[in-house]
Design a protein around this motif. Structure first.
Motif, PDB file in Angstrom:
ATOM      1  N   LEU A  36       8.782   4.322  -7.330  1.00 51.93           N
ATOM      2  CA  LEU A  36       9.715   4.607  -6.252  1.00 51.93           C
ATOM      3  C   LEU A  36      10.803   3.532  -6.206  1.00 51.93           C
ATOM      4  CD1 LEU A  36      10.282   6.485  -3.817  1.00 51.93           C
ATOM      5  CD2 LEU A  36       8.988   4.845  -2.428  1.00 51.93           C
ATOM      6  N   ALA A  37      12.043   3.957  -6.396  1.00 52.16           N
ATOM      7  CA  ALA A  37      13.185   3.039  -6.288  1.00 52.16           C
ATOM      8  C   ALA A  37      13.726   3.113  -4.872  1.00 52.16           C
ATOM      9  CB  ALA A  37      14.264   3.426  -7.285  1.00 52.16           C
ATOM     10  N   GLN A  38      14.245   1.997  -4.397  1.00 50.19           N
ATOM     11  CA  GLN A  38      14.862   1.980  -3.073  1.00 50.19           C
ATOM     12  C   GLN A  38      16.095   1.099  -3.093  1.00 50.19           C
ATOM     13  OE1 GLN A  38      15.270  -0.400  -0.317  1.00 50.19           O
ATOM     14  NE2 GLN A  38      14.752  -2.071  -1.699  1.00 50.19           N
ATOM     15  N   LEU A  40       7.931 -13.078  -1.318  1.00 49.09           N
ATOM     16  CA  LEU A  40       6.846 -12.308  -0.712  1.00 49.09           C
ATOM     17  C   LEU A  40       6.825 -10.887  -1.272  1.00 49.09           C
ATOM     18  CD1 LEU A  40       4.571 -11.947   1.381  1.00 49.09           C
ATOM     19  CD2 LEU A  40       6.361 -11.364   3.045  1.00 49.09           C
ATOM     20  N   ALA A  41       7.995 -10.282  -1.410  1.00 48.41           N
ATOM     21  CA  ALA A  41       8.059  -8.934  -1.990  1.00 48.41           C
ATOM     22  C   ALA A  41       7.466  -8.947  -3.391  1.00 48.41           C
ATOM     23  CB  ALA A  41       9.499  -8.430  -2.019  1.00 48.41           C
ATOM     24  N   GLU A  42       7.895  -9.903  -4.207  1.00 52.83           N
ATOM     25  CA  GLU A  42       7.441  -9.961  -5.593  1.00 52.83           C
ATOM     26  C   GLU A  42       5.938 -10.171  -5.708  1.00 52.83           C
ATOM     27  OE1 GLU A  42       9.870 -12.864  -7.596  1.00 52.83           O
ATOM     28  OE2 GLU A  42      11.633 -11.566  -7.514  1.00 52.83           O
ATOM     29  N   GLU A  43       5.339 -10.791  -4.706  1.00 54.88           N
ATOM     30  CA  GLU A  43       3.896 -11.054  -4.713  1.00 54.88           C
ATOM     31  C   GLU A  43       3.105  -9.950  -4.013  1.00 54.88           C
ATOM     32  OE1 GLU A  43       3.760 -14.904  -2.882  1.00 54.88           O
ATOM     33  OE2 GLU A  43       4.542 -15.908  -4.662  1.00 54.88           O
ATOM     34  N   SER A  44       3.797  -8.958  -3.476  1.00 56.41           N
ATOM     35  CA  SER A  44       3.133  -7.895  -2.721  1.00 56.41           C
ATOM     36  C   SER A  44       2.524  -6.841  -3.643  1.00 56.41           C
ATOM     37  CB  SER A  44       4.137  -7.221  -1.777  1.00 56.41           C
ATOM     38  OG  SER A  44       4.534  -8.123  -0.776  1.00 56.41           O
ATOM     39  N   PRO A  45       1.391  -6.269  -3.228  1.00 51.12           N
ATOM     40  CA  PRO A  45       0.801  -5.184  -4.011  1.00 51.12           C
ATOM     41  C   PRO A  45       1.787  -4.030  -4.161  1.00 51.12           C
ATOM     42  CG  PRO A  45      -0.717  -5.911  -2.284  1.00 51.12           C
ATOM     43  CD  PRO A  45       0.608  -6.600  -2.041  1.00 51.12           C
ATOM     44  N   SER A  52      15.039  -2.394  -5.044  1.00 56.83           N
ATOM     45  CA  SER A  52      13.755  -2.744  -5.644  1.00 56.83           C
ATOM     46  C   SER A  52      13.024  -1.481  -6.083  1.00 56.83           C
ATOM     47  CB  SER A  52      12.896  -3.554  -4.664  1.00 56.83           C
ATOM     48  OG  SER A  52      12.668  -2.834  -3.472  1.00 56.83           O
ATOM     49  N   VAL A  53      11.955  -1.697  -6.828  1.00 59.08           N
ATOM     50  CA  VAL A  53      11.122  -0.611  -7.330  1.00 59.08           C
ATOM     51  C   VAL A  53       9.675  -0.933  -6.981  1.00 59.08           C
ATOM     52  CG1 VAL A  53      10.326   0.607  -9.401  1.00 59.08           C
ATOM     53  CG2 VAL A  53      12.732  -0.087  -9.206  1.00 59.08           C
ATOM     54  N   TRP A  54       8.958   0.102  -6.536  1.00 58.20           N
ATOM     55  CA  TRP A  54       7.573  -0.024  -6.092  1.00 58.20           C
ATOM     56  C   TRP A  54       6.732   1.060  -6.760  1.00 58.20           C
ATOM     57  CZ3 TRP A  54       6.285  -3.951  -2.659  1.00 58.20           C
ATOM     58  CH2 TRP A  54       7.382  -4.693  -2.191  1.00 58.20           C
ATOM     59  N   THR A  55       5.437   0.825  -6.849  1.00 59.40           N
ATOM     60  CA  THR A  55       4.564   1.822  -7.474  1.00 59.40           C
ATOM     61  C   THR A  55       4.460   3.076  -6.622  1.00 59.40           C
ATOM     62  OG1 THR A  55       2.610   0.795  -6.479  1.00 59.40           O
ATOM     63  CG2 THR A  55       3.157   0.173  -8.762  1.00 59.40           C
ATOM     64  N   ASP A  56       4.588   2.936  -5.308  1.00 59.56           N
ATOM     65  CA  ASP A  56       4.430   4.087  -4.413  1.00 59.56           C
ATOM     66  C   ASP A  56       5.027   3.763  -3.045  1.00 59.56           C
ATOM     67  OD1 ASP A  56       2.461   2.534  -2.947  1.00 59.56           O
ATOM     68  OD2 ASP A  56       0.995   3.140  -4.448  1.00 59.56           O
ATOM     69  N   TYR A  57       5.153   4.773  -2.225  1.00 55.34           N
ATOM     70  CA  TYR A  57       5.731   4.582  -0.895  1.00 55.34           C
ATOM     71  C   TYR A  57       4.858   3.689  -0.019  1.00 55.34           C
ATOM     72  CZ  TYR A  57       7.143   5.184   3.871  1.00 55.34           C
ATOM     73  OH  TYR A  57       7.510   4.909   5.162  1.00 55.34           O
ATOM     74  N   GLU A  58       3.552   3.847  -0.081  1.00 57.67           N
ATOM     75  CA  GLU A  58       2.660   3.064   0.777  1.00 57.67           C
ATOM     76  C   GLU A  58       2.827   1.563   0.537  1.00 57.67           C
ATOM     77  OE1 GLU A  58       0.404   1.821   3.697  1.00 57.67           O
ATOM     78  OE2 GLU A  58       1.081   3.886   3.482  1.00 57.67           O
ATOM     79  N   THR A  73       7.382  -3.664   3.947  1.00 60.43           N
ATOM     80  CA  THR A  73       8.502  -3.567   4.882  1.00 60.43           C
ATOM     81  C   THR A  73       8.077  -3.789   6.330  1.00 60.43           C
ATOM     82  OG1 THR A  73       9.615  -2.037   3.388  1.00 60.43           O
ATOM     83  CG2 THR A  73      10.382  -2.070   5.667  1.00 60.43           C
ATOM     84  N   TYR A  74       6.976  -3.171   6.726  1.00 64.19           N
ATOM     85  CA  TYR A  74       6.600  -3.153   8.136  1.00 64.19           C
ATOM     86  C   TYR A  74       5.397  -4.016   8.507  1.00 64.19           C
ATOM     87  CZ  TYR A  74       9.787   0.783   8.096  1.00 64.19           C
ATOM     88  OH  TYR A  74      10.893   1.574   7.933  1.00 64.19           O
ATOM     89  N   ASP A  75       4.591  -4.432   7.525  1.00 63.24           N
ATOM     90  CA  ASP A  75       3.357  -5.165   7.839  1.00 63.24           C
ATOM     91  C   ASP A  75       3.396  -6.629   7.427  1.00 63.24           C
ATOM     92  OD1 ASP A  75       2.451  -2.701   8.712  1.00 63.24           O
ATOM     93  OD2 ASP A  75       1.235  -2.312   6.927  1.00 63.24           O
ATOM     94  N   THR A  76       4.567  -7.129   7.058  1.00 62.31           N
ATOM     95  CA  THR A  76       4.700  -8.542   6.687  1.00 62.31           C
ATOM     96  C   THR A  76       5.820  -9.158   7.527  1.00 62.31           C
ATOM     97  OG1 THR A  76       6.404  -8.223   4.990  1.00 62.31           O
ATOM     98  CG2 THR A  76       4.090  -7.960   4.284  1.00 62.31           C
ATOM     99  N   VAL A  77       6.118 -10.423   7.268  1.00 59.93           N
ATOM    100  CA  VAL A  77       7.200 -11.117   7.974  1.00 59.93           C
ATOM    101  C   VAL A  77       8.536 -10.392   7.790  1.00 59.93           C
ATOM    102  CG1 VAL A  77       7.803 -12.706   6.096  1.00 59.93           C
ATOM    103  CG2 VAL A  77       8.145 -13.420   8.473  1.00 59.93           C
ATOM    104  N   HIS A  78       8.645  -9.574   6.769  1.00 55.62           N
ATOM    105  CA  HIS A  78       9.870  -8.804   6.570  1.00 55.62           C
ATOM    106  C   HIS A  78      10.221  -7.996   7.813  1.00 55.62           C
ATOM    107  CE1 HIS A  78      12.303  -5.363   5.256  1.00 55.62           C
ATOM    108  NE2 HIS A  78      12.845  -6.221   4.410  1.00 55.62           N
ATOM    109  N   SER A  79       9.218  -7.534   8.540  1.00 55.73           N
ATOM    110  CA  SER A  79       9.472  -6.714   9.734  1.00 55.73           C
ATOM    111  C   SER A  79      10.264  -7.492  10.794  1.00 55.73           C
ATOM    112  CB  SER A  79       8.171  -6.184  10.325  1.00 55.73           C
ATOM    113  OG  SER A  79       7.386  -7.242  10.836  1.00 55.73           O
TER     114      SER A  79
END
Length: 152
Positions: A8-10, A38-43, A74-80, A86-92
């Motif tokens: 998933l690209a965003q 933090l993003a780069e280290e996120s699952p 950025s690119v992620w393996t999936d939406y979850e 985005t919503y469950d870390t300091v990024h929020s």
């Protein structure tokens, strides 16, 4: 026949209130590197757009006419995975506080789209996806956070 695998690209854009060197932007600027790390280290994280120094893409040529448009792609393996970061870390905190540093933009600020796993999206592609979302609303080829489509 080999099955295609997708990521998933965003792209999200923000119109900054001031240049990053302006004192009102200090908190935002100071946290760019830690939040990106933090993003780069996120699952589920796969890739993010960076400048030549490997930092946030601040002084890069973009397809946006307004020089105050700050981009994050950025690119992620999936939406979850993207949602959790985005919503469950300091990024929020930065989402909730965005009025401190950014001005309202007419239209969509976020676009998502599925890409083949080996593909690296370009800024021109991302801008095209944002334009498509703006023109057509959410479709499987370009959508926002309110209506998520599955690949294929």
């Amino acid at each position: 026949m080999k099955q295609k695998t997708y990521n998933l690209a965003q792209l999200n854009i923000t119109k900054l209130k001031a240049d990053l060197d302006d004192p009102i932007m200090k908190e935002f600027k100071d946290f760019l590197a830690p939040v990106n790390q933090l993003a780069e280290e996120s699952p589920g994280f796969v890739w993010r757009f960076k400048d030549e120094t490997g930092e946030a893409a601040i002084d890069v040529e973009t397809p946006f006419e307004d020089s105050m448009i700050f981009i994050n792609m950025s690119v992620w393996t999936d939406y979850e995975s993207l949602r959790a970061y985005t919503y469950d870390t300091v990024h929020s905190y930065f989402l909730k506080s965005r009025k401190k540093w950014s001005e309202k933009i007419d239209g969509h600020q976020v676009v998502l789209w599925w890409i083949e796993q080996s593909h690296v999206p370009t800024l021109a592609e991302a801008k095209s996806k944002l334009d498509t979302l703006e023109k057509n609303g959410p479709t499987p080829s370009a959508f926002g956070l309110q209506k998520i489509f599955e690949p294929e």
